[in-house]
Design an enzyme around this catalytic site. Structure first.
Site, PDB file in Angstrom:
ATOM      1  N   ARG A  45       0.823  -1.207   0.000  1.00 44.59           N
ATOM      2  CA  ARG A  45       0.000   0.000   0.000  1.00 44.59           C
ATOM      3  C   ARG A  45       0.853   1.250   0.000  1.00 44.59           C
ATOM      4  O   ARG A  45       0.539   2.230  -0.684  1.00 44.59           O
ATOM      5  CB  ARG A  45      -0.923  -0.011   1.209  1.00 44.59           C
ATOM      6  CG  ARG A  45      -2.207  -0.635   0.807  1.00 44.59           C
ATOM      7  CD  ARG A  45      -3.397  -0.357   1.529  1.00 44.59           C
ATOM      8  NE  ARG A  45      -3.321  -0.380   2.955  1.00 44.59           N
ATOM      9  CZ  ARG A  45      -4.410  -0.247   3.690  1.00 44.59           C
ATOM     10  NH1 ARG A  45      -5.588  -0.127   3.094  1.00 44.59           N
ATOM     11  NH2 ARG A  45      -4.355  -0.272   4.991  1.00 44.59           N
ATOM     12  N   SER A  86     -25.604 -33.512  -2.529  1.00 39.34           N
ATOM     13  CA  SER A  86     -25.641 -34.295  -3.751  1.00 39.34           C
ATOM     14  C   SER A  86     -27.082 -34.741  -3.951  1.00 39.34           C
ATOM     15  O   SER A  86     -27.774 -35.078  -2.992  1.00 39.34           O
ATOM     16  CB  SER A  86     -24.726 -35.514  -3.620  1.00 39.34           C
ATOM     17  OG  SER A  86     -25.089 -36.497  -4.573  1.00 39.34           O
ATOM     18  N   LYS A 115     -23.356 -37.438   1.217  1.00 40.29           N
ATOM     19  CA  LYS A 115     -22.304 -36.546   0.714  1.00 40.29           C
ATOM     20  C   LYS A 115     -22.404 -35.151   1.331  1.00 40.29           C
ATOM     21  O   LYS A 115     -23.488 -34.601   1.477  1.00 40.29           O
ATOM     22  CB  LYS A 115     -22.421 -36.408  -0.817  1.00 40.29           C
ATOM     23  CG  LYS A 115     -21.782 -37.499  -1.635  1.00 40.29           C
ATOM     24  CD  LYS A 115     -20.286 -37.679  -1.444  1.00 40.29           C
ATOM     25  CE  LYS A 115     -19.397 -36.745  -2.192  1.00 40.29           C
ATOM     26  NZ  LYS A 115     -19.533 -36.674  -3.605  1.00 40.29           N
ATOM     27  N   ASN A 137     -20.031 -32.091   0.303  1.00 39.64           N
ATOM     28  CA  ASN A 137     -18.849 -31.661  -0.447  1.00 39.64           C
ATOM     29  C   ASN A 137     -18.255 -30.375   0.126  1.00 39.64           C
ATOM     30  O   ASN A 137     -18.993 -29.436   0.425  1.00 39.64           O
ATOM     31  CB  ASN A 137     -19.208 -31.451  -1.913  1.00 39.64           C
ATOM     32  CG  ASN A 137     -19.525 -32.757  -2.605  1.00 39.64           C
ATOM     33  OD1 ASN A 137     -18.943 -33.794  -2.290  1.00 39.64           O
ATOM     34  ND2 ASN A 137     -20.458 -32.720  -3.543  1.00 39.64           N
ATOM     35  N   ARG A 171       5.014   4.311 -23.259  1.00 40.39           N
ATOM     36  CA  ARG A 171       3.707   3.664 -23.041  1.00 40.39           C
ATOM     37  C   ARG A 171       3.762   2.344 -23.792  1.00 40.39           C
ATOM     38  O   ARG A 171       4.121   2.324 -24.963  1.00 40.39           O
ATOM     39  CB  ARG A 171       2.561   4.530 -23.571  1.00 40.39           C
ATOM     40  CG  ARG A 171       1.166   3.941 -23.286  1.00 40.39           C
ATOM     41  CD  ARG A 171       0.146   5.055 -23.028  1.00 40.39           C
ATOM     42  NE  ARG A 171       0.787   6.065 -22.203  1.00 40.39           N
ATOM     43  CZ  ARG A 171       0.768   7.373 -22.437  1.00 40.39           C
ATOM     44  NH1 ARG A 171       0.077   7.843 -23.435  1.00 40.39           N
ATOM     45  NH2 ARG A 171       1.424   8.206 -21.657  1.00 40.39           N
TER      46      ARG A 171
END
Lengths: 448, 448, 448, 448
Positions: free
Chosen positions: C182, C274, C280, C282, C313
């Site tokens: 920064r 699922s 399941k 996930n 440039r």
């Protein structure tokens, strides 16, 4: 040899891309050029032999070449200078025809193509061996159940043979890709200073044809000094192969985890051990393969981004290839060889695989039960009922089979024998066997 | 549409990879699946039509799908849920057979393959157009001399037609690569939860065959959920193409420099202008192409490094493709289209090219003079003499022709007429014409 | 919004890099420039307000801007044109001073810096929140034993708190890096056509100072049009952060495997489910984070490789940033936010962690036993003896504790109570507690 | 030494990362560890000296180490084994305390940090020298006009000193970044098998402190075995530096083009020559730097993508660093050294720069004329008039000055003397001088 070559490389490809062989292949070009030009009467007939006679890397001081290349900007300039000097000692006349009509890039690029030919052949050989091993393994494990895992979670049962068939199938495609790329890349580079072969007057094309014949390489339509797609494609093709090898190593490393313990790299004296922990057996091959699967894509990236080369010879882009492509091939060769070795001696614990199917206490079979029950009471009702029982099984940490057996609606539709069958993983592997057959068959076709 | 799409993309490929078309291709899979299963009597015959009827993207709220995908982890889950809901409104029975036997990845991957088919066709079409334009340009400029430049330094003369033939020749190879990759990638994905198609019992393979037929795609040997070489190869192949397009743009941008001014991008209202500098004409197309030539390799790299996907469905690796591959195609399509446009209207200043040959005051012809003189006095003596005169010319900033004419040894061996001929660039372009012919011929063959 | 934004992005950073905000930040530059020039009497005092009045993105047709940018080559040209047009409607005089003395890149780059300021602040805020959560978790789990794993193999015991402390410690360093970057990047871009500010005569520097003050940004030593290290460093710094987030997700995903089951992503309606497999769950957040950990390095690579921009440039290199950097920030913001959410609701199964310590039936404690025994009989003898007993335990698949108890030499040196203590994982965690303290302390310091 | 080291590397950094020095730094760790533990009474006081005595790389067979590392999976295991063996020959007791409490990664990582310390110091030294050279050059050329070029097109005049000041300013920021990264990376790695230092009981932290003191490195809050941000940041920081060096080489290579000829790399015997073209002077240093500017970003990418390492020690990710980071440093050191040499002997043709300002026959001054005229007749009228005259000048290929002089409205508002002044490039360089001062001043501050 560098310290980590034995770990990351493969001696066959390492040697093909050694400093000495790199220079020898450049000398092979010079010898072939002299001969081609003599055959085509572009240079006197008696100069080819004396030139060829000096085209042996042992006659050259590689370290001095390296130092001079730092000033000259490439290896060809000091090499040709030194070759000319050597030839001149015995045959001053022949020395005048060294490198006749060629430019530095002609010798460097054609030398590279000769190295690529050897490397691709070696890699293809290893790949064929790997395919054979995997075809056998896939067949052997066509009825070895283990949990399929998606998103790193157990999903439904599968067989180990199908997992292997997937690896095999991808590798078969790589065999086909290697053939495609070979057809494109195995051509000479020969264009003289600017790609016109002006220094050979009107003889350029016939010398080029003869040179290609001498080296048993193809003749490209036009010189390709600043068009690098051919060599970069070698890089991307091997990077694709390494991606698949990385996938195989990923699977093996996950299956080798202490808590899963389904497969193991081959054991060996001093292999993967730990000085303080007697139970450790580190998957060294997987580590090497996975490291290459991280490094090779970046090398391919840098070959690709170096492609926009300026005008008739690039500034920087061409130079970026000189180490990146050899390094990519070194890692590809090393990676493949590690996988060949690993697969040849892979230890498979089929008992543990079967046990892992039961880690969820039967939840893996919920889908199978639903399908069977659905035939009796309709799929939606079946789904709702099985799901409810699953929830109970999870909450009580009880086997699903037991919870189903305790449910009257279930038991009035499915016999105990039927339930037993449904909880046999081999009853729920669909057409895995056919897929395995297809993969083996396709691989055999490709190899013919 | 995003703000910079018109600059970096191409509306044809952008549309193929738009959100709406992405979803439509997934729906196309669902419609085809229902039909295939009905044909194979795996689902009742009368459910296919009602399912297909709802498989239209306009019926779906894309924004809601996106939101739900964030929880579900993929687009297929909310899409199938919503499709089922829509079908159920009119045909509750049919709703029970939506997505029958398939898994999320089947629909997502097959949808992608359908998009790839369209995109590859569009790109190939554009590439053919570009090859035609370049073949014509190469022919047209077979006798347009300009300086060849190596290491960004003027080297010897060449013709603009040969430069173009080099571009054409590389692009012809890309046409061939696109064909290879199409043969491998245009296959369905269909394996169910774990690649066994267990949910379809023993019917899996015949449904798969029918589905492939419905979609006019190939049938792979085995499902390829976690084997991504097919789709990644699309990425590497297009990255190779973009590398060549970048090389073309590099050349054009260098030739367009104010001090060189040999070629210009087509002019156009508001194109490449500057608000304050009336003389500026910025090469916008080159900027776009060169930016893509930087970005696309990194996208290919990230597809490659995502290949080692876990077990039967990857965690993260697969997800990495969802935006990277479309982005790679967007940039490839945009890049190619910019080059097509640029070449169709390329302004070529052949007068300036000829003038640039003379920037070194004749040094470009030193090699030609040496070769001619060598026939009289031997090459070594010729080389030494010409080199010496070159040095004088450079030091005095005088034309080489003039310095040669002032040297008695030169003039006693070369007539003034011969010297004139030697300083004609077209007398020193070797077999450039033949190379041009070969490139044009090969391109025409490839296109048949 | 694009379809996959909710999955991969974070609405806060997505908004900062939306098309509308991008344009608004460019307009903010134009407004501030007019005011700065008026304050410094470079333009008439009464033109600033009318210009500022039109600097609102709602007044502009973004789609039209995008189309024009495709010809112009950048967004600034059509934006300035349209702004001038809008201002001219009410204040023809003011219209003459729009964009006074500036160049396109001044407005585009400074606009970008304004976006970066907001994005870095948002990311830092989220990162602080994550550090707080982790500091608490690390403290909470300072005595929660689980197996440490090296090379994906169980090694020795550790505590979950130390694992978390490692995550926290790395994130603390990222906070420090964000501060460094920064300080370097938050500066205006203002140099006019070529970096000399010649269009402002001798007033350039004082206008630049005033402009920096208006925008609350720093004043760089010289314009940095073709020196991109500042903005690229934002990319590399975030890529480092994403690397750490990827490491955290890698750990969580491995610990979430069905067979290990130590931690889980927070549950939620529709999250990671699922359609066919009720068991399941996930790990969606891990998938997203790991996909970003693959994609972001490639984006950083392409920013880095675009740095060698031409002269005053760049052609292509600059353009490559326009989408790559926003995309990198989008993925970084999304990744971080997923991890913040995941950690806030992480489910930890400490019972299972403890059970996993015992998966090897006590081999994890071999090192501890050796150290204790060594005090009695010397380390070499101890090591030899314990190693031998380990081998027996492995071969017989028996608990190490049981095999030790059956050995008279062991039992004559170690009491049963001592053995019990040695097989308590918390007795073999060294200075883990002190490391945890240090990590928490350092993080708190950094945040002050 | 490898063949291309003299071209791409720098002997100073090459040596620091040679195989021998790599091993020596690992031995330095072992020696310091023994001493630290003896000081803290963790091992007997008399074992440190005998261990340190054998910690000399000359005593080891590197080739054998490399071979064993291929089985063991890392260099530390065979190295510690061999060191123990060597120590045991004279001091069996001391041999028992070799590597006491440490793990392989402790020695490998700390050895790396010691190499990094030397490499960063060498690179910083070279960077300081470069900044001094550039500060002098910038000052020297503060009044050397040449065309500024944007989008590779001439734009308006600038001075060469400002171009150099831009380079200098970026390099000054890199000096500051190197300091930041040094503060983070120069710490020991010491955690034992799993990062708890359990093998040292409760003594772990005090040994760690003593070890850090011995090696003159910092003590990290926690061991960082699988948190690689520190070492990867070295990679990204050097990649940023190489990006700037690439930008400098891009500028030099463009300015060195035959048609532009403003600057040249230093000449030297055998440097950049061509065997057949006497006028060629290839910019070898630029080629090397630009090749590194392509390769280094990819190496940074692969370090970044290897960051998500598993649990307490990674599998593959860590291994990916072992060659990638040394290679990145080799290329960075080589690149920097090439630029240092190039700048120390840069040939500048200020006459040619001035001539190049006139290539457009005065169009570069259109903006200056407009500004001056605007004070008389208003800017819009001025702009319209000048633009019209520019168009005529371009169409007729006449000097703008001549066309302006032929226009009565122009001549009634601007005297001939004023026109002369306006066509003096130094009258239109704004605050370039102040920018140059600022860059020089900031660089001097940074170096103090």
């Amino acid at each position: 040899m560098n310290l980590l070559d034995p770990l990351f490389g493969w001696d066959v490809t390492d040697k093909i891309f050694s400093d000495a062989v790199r220079v020898q292949r450049m000398l092979d070009f010079e010898a072939a050029l002299a001969r081609a030009e003599a055959k085509q009467s572009v240079v006197p007939n008696d100069v080819a032999a004396p030139i060829r006679h000096q085209c042996q890397v042992d006659l050259f001081d590689l370290s001095a070449l390296g130092q001079e290349a730092a000033s000259a900007g490439n290896l060809a300039i000091p090499l040709v200078k030194e070759l000319t000097h050597l030839v001149a000692q015995d045959h001053p006349k022949a020395a005048r025809y060294v490198h006749w009509g060629a430019t530095s890039q002609d010798v460097i690029d054609t030398g590279l193509v000769l190295q690529l030919r050897d490397a691709l052949a070696a890699i293809e050989g290893d790949l064929r061996r790997l395919c054979e091993t995997l075809a056998q393994l896939a067949d052997e494990h066509r009825a070895t159940p283990l949990p399929a895992r998606t998103w790193m979670q157990q999903a439904v049962p599968t067989v180990f043979g199908l997992k292997i068939a997937g690896w095999l199938d991808a590798l078969t495609r790589h065999l086909s890709r290697l053939q495609d790329v070979r057809n494109r890349v195995l051509v000479i580079q020969f264009g003289g200073a600017a790609g016109t072969l002006a220094s050979l007057g009107t003889d350029g094309l016939k010398v080029a044809q003869e040179l290609a014949r001498e080296l048993n390489l193809g003749l490209p339509e036009v010189p390709w000094h600043s068009h690098r797609d051919r060599v970069v494609e070698v890089g991307t093709t091997l990077a694709l192969l390494v991606g698949t090898l990385g996938k195989i190593a990923r699977d093996i490393s996950l299956q080798s985890q202490t808590e899963i313990a389904e497969v193991f790299e081959p054991a060996g004296e001093g292999r993967g051990g730990s000085s303080t922990m007697p139970h450790k057996r580190n998957p060294v091959a997987c580590a090497v393969v996975l490291s290459a699967a991280d490094r090779v894509p970046a090398l391919a990236c840098n070959l690709l981004s170096a492609m926009p080369q300026e005008h008739e010879r690039g500034l920087g882009g061409w130079h970026a290839e000189w180490e990146s492509l050899p390094e990519l091939i070194r890692l590809s060769g090393g990676t493949l060889h590690h996988v060949v070795d690993m697969m040849a001696g892979l230890e498979v614990d089929t008992v543990r695989m079967r046990q892992n199917v039961d880690v969820t206490q039967g939840l893996l079979f919920a889908e199978a039960v639903t399908m069977a029950l659905g035939k009796q009471i309709g799929k939606p009702a079946a789904h709702q009922l099985v799901e409810e029982i699953c929830r109970i099984a999870i909450a009580r940490k009880k086997p699903l089979r037991e919870m189903l057996a305790a449910n009257s609606e279930i038991m009035s539709n499915l016999s105990s024998a039927e339930l037993d069958r449904l909880f046999d993983p081999l009853s729920y592997i669909g057409v895995a066997g056919k897929f395995i057959d297809r993969a083996i068959e396709a691989s055999k076709s490709e190899q013919q």
